[in-house]
Design an enzyme around this catalytic site. Structure first.
Site, PDB file in Angstrom:
ATOM      1  N   HIS A 162       0.833  -1.189   0.000  1.00  0.00           N
ATOM      2  CA  HIS A 162       0.000   0.000   0.000  1.00  0.00           C
ATOM      3  C   HIS A 162       0.876   1.250   0.000  1.00  0.00           C
ATOM      4  O   HIS A 162       1.478   1.603   1.001  1.00  0.00           O
ATOM      5  CB  HIS A 162      -0.897  -0.029   1.250  1.00  0.00           C
ATOM      6  CG  HIS A 162      -1.891   1.068   1.326  1.00  0.00           C
ATOM      7  ND1 HIS A 162      -1.886   2.012   2.330  1.00  0.00           N
ATOM      8  CD2 HIS A 162      -2.950   1.375   0.527  1.00  0.00           C
ATOM      9  CE1 HIS A 162      -2.888   2.844   2.161  1.00  0.00           C
ATOM     10  NE2 HIS A 162      -3.548   2.480   1.084  1.00  0.00           N
ATOM     11  N   HIS A 197      -0.850  10.783  -2.224  1.00  0.00           N
ATOM     12  CA  HIS A 197      -2.032  10.294  -1.520  1.00  0.00           C
ATOM     13  C   HIS A 197      -3.274  11.085  -1.919  1.00  0.00           C
ATOM     14  O   HIS A 197      -4.361  10.517  -2.098  1.00  0.00           O
ATOM     15  CB  HIS A 197      -1.801  10.397  -0.015  1.00  0.00           C
ATOM     16  CG  HIS A 197      -3.012  10.160   0.825  1.00  0.00           C
ATOM     17  ND1 HIS A 197      -3.755   9.006   0.745  1.00  0.00           N
ATOM     18  CD2 HIS A 197      -3.618  10.924   1.763  1.00  0.00           C
ATOM     19  CE1 HIS A 197      -4.756   9.064   1.604  1.00  0.00           C
ATOM     20  NE2 HIS A 197      -4.709  10.222   2.222  1.00  0.00           N
TER      21      HIS A 197
END
Length: 345
Positions: free
Chosen positions: A28, A70
């Site tokens: 991730h 992000h």
């Protein structure tokens, strides 16, 4: 050199990285529990730790380049606030119906973004990662593909890439066509086929359908957050999407669902894990594969029974949480700690 290039192309396009019999471990944003997320160091470490797939979140620059962050708000993950020349670009805008203040990628060219350096997003829980602040530049999507290719050669196995398209509707309103730019990169890298080692994610339904219409046969993944629906279909809610009829509908345009772990293993008001739902079995019945997100080692993110010690940043029993999900038949996991996920598997 030519042999190395040919080997890289074979590893990244000739072997279906998503065809493993065991659950996939998807790093991730890289090994983001041990290095600042979305950096070369995080991706390389994840590959060296045995991850099958590395995940970049994609947003867009002012000049239409897919970059890896992000969110499109970069005050949280870069040192942009320390640049006097960029001070006047701090502003407030609305993204997916929410008011957000900061610095946004769509206000910077790629050249400007390349002058910035990454910093840890969760320093309160990962102070060790913060020691790497200021070292690494922002990456482009192409650079992450290149990291996977180089990692495939180094590791001797295919390293897949699981890009997430962030806020495509928001960028479309700004005149930036994220889907078209994304398809162009896939085509350049021969990654549009059904066996391509990519797993393409988005919370928005329309973007996934647009990818299919654009001829992308690679696996598509519908992301679903607990208690939330897609930003582009406000009438669609999570409870409908995760019901058997909702899953059957998703299966008409996607191959996977990616869900918060609490939709698989709910928690009570105290944070303790409850018996698993039927979501994995229901998704499999609909012909969908399931990936859970996000498996993190810090107590603050774990179910109550898996926590160890009293501090939020201390590491608990992530292995136990992972093994419960593996036992339920999950097809893949997103983890900030790919070494733990690989060992637990």
């Amino acid at each position: 050199m030519i042999r190395a290039i040919l080997t890289a192309l074979l590893l990244l396009t000739g072997t279906p990285a998503l065809a493993h019999e065991h659950p996939l471990v998807i790093a991730h944003r890289g090994a983001s529990g041990e290095r600042p997320e979305h950096t070369r160091a995080a991706y390389d470490l994840a590959i060296d730790q045995g991850a099958d797939v590395i995940e970049p979140d994609l947003v867009m620059s002012k000049d239409g380049v897919l970059i890896v962050r992000h969110e499109n708000e970069i005050g949280e993950t870069t040192d942009v606030a320390s640049y006097p020349d960029f001070a006047d670009r701090r502003r407030t805008t609305t993204i997916d119906g929410q008011s957000v203040t900061g610095w946004f990628t769509e206000d910077f060219t790629l050249a400007e973004l390349k002058t910035l350096r990454a910093r840890e997003r969760l320093p309160q829980f990962r102070p060790g990662n913060a020691t790497f602040d200021g070292r690494e530049p922002i990456l482009t999507f192409q650079e992450v593909i290149d990291i996977a290719r180089a990692g495939s050669i180094r590791a001797g196995r295919t390293i897949g890439v699981a890009p997430e398209l962030k806020h495509p509707s928001h960028f479309r309103e700004l005149g930036l066509d994220m889907v078209a730019s994304f398809v162009a990169v896939l085509q350049t890298n021969d990654l549009t086929g059904k066996d391509a080692p990519v797993l393409i994610q988005c919370f928005e339904v329309g973007a996934l359908k647009d990818l299919r219409q654009a001829g992308v046969a690679a696996p598509l993944l519908q992301l679903i957050a607990a208690g939330q629906g897609p930003a582009d279909v406000r009438t669609l809610v999570q409870t409908v999407m995760t019901s058997p009829p909702g899953l059957a509908d998703i299966a008409t345009y996607a191959d996977w669902i990616g869900v918060e772990t609490t939709l698989i293993e709910p928690r009570d008001a105290s944070g303790a894990a409850q018996p698993a739902t039927s979501l994995i079995a229901d998704a499999h019945e609909a012909g969908l594969k399931v990936v859970g997100w996000t498996f993190r080692a810090e107590n603050v993110f774990l179910p109550k029974g898996d926590r160890r010690g009293v501090l939020s940043a201390q590491h608990g029993d992530l292995t136990g949480q992972l093994r419960r999900h593996y036992a339920l038949g999950i097809d893949a996991v997103f983890s900030d700690f790919p070494a733990i996920a690989v060992a637990a598997r």
